[in-house]
Enzyme design. Structure first.
Site, PDB file in Angstrom:
ATOM      1  N   ASP A   1      -4.254  -1.942   3.829  1.00  0.00           N
ATOM      2  CA  ASP A   1      -4.731  -1.836   2.264  1.00  0.00           C
ATOM      3  C   ASP A   1      -5.303  -0.624   3.107  1.00  0.00           C
ATOM      4  OD1 ASP A   1      -2.892  -4.523   1.731  1.00  0.00           O
ATOM      5  OD2 ASP A   1      -2.757  -2.958   0.025  1.00  0.00           O
TER       6      ASP A   1
ATOM      7  N   LYS B   1      -3.477  -8.221   2.608  1.00  0.00           N
ATOM      8  CA  LYS B   1      -3.609  -9.562   1.826  1.00  0.00           C
ATOM      9  C   LYS B   1      -4.336 -10.686   2.203  1.00  0.00           C
ATOM     10  CE  LYS B   1      -1.706  -9.886  -0.935  1.00  0.00           C
ATOM     11  NZ  LYS B   1      -2.351  -9.679  -2.592  1.00  0.00           N
TER      12      LYS B   1
ATOM     13  N   ALA C   1       0.500  -1.330   0.057  1.00  0.00           N
ATOM     14  CA  ALA C   1       0.040  -0.608   0.165  1.00  0.00           C
ATOM     15  C   ALA C   1       1.448   1.218   0.363  1.00  0.00           C
ATOM     16  CB  ALA C   1      -0.849   0.117   1.257  1.00  0.00           C
TER      17      ALA C   1
HETATM   18  O1  MRU Z   1      -1.022  -6.996  -3.643  1.00  0.00           O
HETATM   19  P1  MRU Z   1       0.001  -6.818  -2.643  1.00  0.00           P
HETATM   20  O2  MRU Z   1       1.477  -7.290  -3.058  1.00  0.00           O
HETATM   21  O3  MRU Z   1      -0.051  -5.623  -2.614  1.00  0.00           O
HETATM   22  O4  MRU Z   1      -0.523  -6.578  -0.934  1.00  0.00           O
HETATM   23  C1  MRU Z   1       0.211  -6.533  -0.639  1.00  0.00           C
HETATM   24  C2  MRU Z   1      -0.311  -6.286   1.039  1.00  0.00           C
HETATM   25  O5  MRU Z   1      -1.073  -6.745   1.272  1.00  0.00           O
HETATM   26  C3  MRU Z   1       0.826  -5.667   2.623  1.00  0.00           C
HETATM   27  O6  MRU Z   1       0.234  -6.675   3.401  1.00  0.00           O
HETATM   28  C4  MRU Z   1      -0.051  -4.144   2.721  1.00  0.00           C
HETATM   29  O7  MRU Z   1      -0.254  -3.463   1.006  1.00  0.00           O
HETATM   30  C5  MRU Z   1       0.817  -3.718   3.723  1.00  0.00           C
HETATM   31  S1  MRU Z   1       1.612  -3.305   2.678  1.00  0.00           S
HETATM   32  C6  MRU Z   1       3.073  -2.110   4.607  1.00  0.00           C
END
Ligand code: MRU
Length: 345
Positions: free
Chosen positions: A236, A247, A47
């Site tokens: 996110d 995720k 994110a």
């Molecule tokens: O699909 P992605 O790899 O962008 O998903 C990322 C995540 O779910 C992370 O846990 C979230 O963005 C936090 S990152 C500090």
């Protein structure tokens, strides 16, 4: 290792995370189309990293708008911001970064288009730098919650790669490690795109933090075997009531943590909080292509034509979350009240 780097000639260099850990390669983005494509195909992901990359994407787009009047320039920038925002719907940091740049642009008095472009770049640089500072701050708050010798389970990648630097969940882990707490990490592989296996273990190995990789379906038995002391993940989007989108697979871990009486922490900067949404039910959840589930590294692992459901995120209800760790401190229940309070500081 930098997730991204702004090059003065007007180019955003991105570490191509889709190739890690096998290849360390960089992409040179020269316009906002390059950045949008990189975000969509997860060359840059996580994110806060998406927010910072999109901010530079907007700067690149603004450099190519050929108009003489401020209103036309702002209209062009707004249109590019909409395109970038549409690339990934769940992580609110993307919209937050676009709103912040547009607000800065609208409140700048000059009519000079080049000066306006410079203002946008300065704001994007600020978003980038602040993200690193905020991660270090939340790391310091979070590490105070980590006992000496803790065995920590994490999901996906919420590390330096997912941010401008240092990381959120992995920032807390880094801070605990730097404080000499002798912690160790279990990393969920995180199907379908394996951010845990490919990225989290890679980061932990580089930081010399002891890490053990497990497949997602091992987490329950890991907890039942008494091998883990707490869970920490990133986010996110966090809604006003403290529900958290992260995720896919995060929700299952939170349920398991509750059953096994383990603390379940979420670490995120306040740029991930969306007070416009009352609860997690309102969060748009990105659904991605079926090929991510049917194939592994380009090879089929399921019969051709099988029906697939591939949500990239899930929502963990606030009642399963022990605390939310931010750059302004640790937020606990009641989230609705305490979140508003922290956001208004
Ligand atoms: O699909 P992605 O790899 O962008 O998903 C990322 C995540 O779910 C992370 O846990 C979230 O963005 C936090 S990152 C500090």
């Amino acid at each position: 290792m930098n997730t991204m780097r702004w090059l003065e000639e007007g180019c955003l260099e991105l570490l191509d995370q889709s190739k890690l850990p096998l290849e360390v390669t960089y992409l040179n983005c020269r316009d906002h189309f390059d950045v949008a494509a990189a975000i969509k195909r997860l060359a840059v992901r996580g994110a806060p990293a998406i927010g910072a990359a999109a901010a530079y994407g907007l700067v690149l787009g603004a450099m190519k708008i050929e108009v003489y009047h401020k209103e036309a320039f702002i209209a062009g920038v707004e249109s590019i911001a909409r395109e970038l925002t549409a690339t990934r719907p769940t992580a609110v940091n993307l919209r937050w970064a676009m709103d912040r740049l547009l607000k800065k642009l609208r409140s700048t008095a000059t009519e000079d288009i080049n000066e306006l472009r410079a203002v946008l770049l300065a704001e994007a640089n600020l978003i980038y730098r602040e993200d690193i500072t905020n991660n270090r701050k939340l790391g310091a708050y979070g590490q105070a919650l980590i006992p000496v010798g803790a065995r920590i389970l994490t999901h996906c990648n919420a590390g330096a790669l997912a941010t401008a630097g240092y990381g959120t969940a992995l920032g807390v882990i880094r801070a605990a490690h730097e404080a000499g707490k002798k912690i160790s990490v279990y990393a969920d592989e995180t199907r379908p795109l394996l951010q845990g296996a490919r990225l989290t273990t890679w980061e932990m190995l580089h930081a010399r933090i002891p890490v053990t990789l497990i497949t997602d379906n091992m987490a329950g038995y890991l907890m039942a075997s008494g091998k883990v002391d707490l869970v920490i993940v990133g986010a996110d989007r966090i809604t006003a009531n403290g529900d958290v989108a992260n995720k896919i697979g995060t929700y299952s871990l939170a349920v398991l943590a509750q059953v096994h009486n383990l603390p379940f922490y979420v670490a995120a900067p306040l740029s991930t909080v969306d007070l416009d949404l009352a609860s997690g039910e309102e969060i748009p959840i990105e659904e991605r292509e079926s090929v991510e589930v049917t194939h592994l590294d380009g090879r089929p692992v399921a019969p051709a034509g099988v029906k697939v459901w591939n949500p990239a995120f899930d929502v963990t209800p606030n009642r399963l979350i022990t605390a939310i760790i931010t750059e302004r401190g640790v937020i606990r229940r009641p989230y609705l009240k305490n979140m508003q309070e922290v956001m208004s500081i």
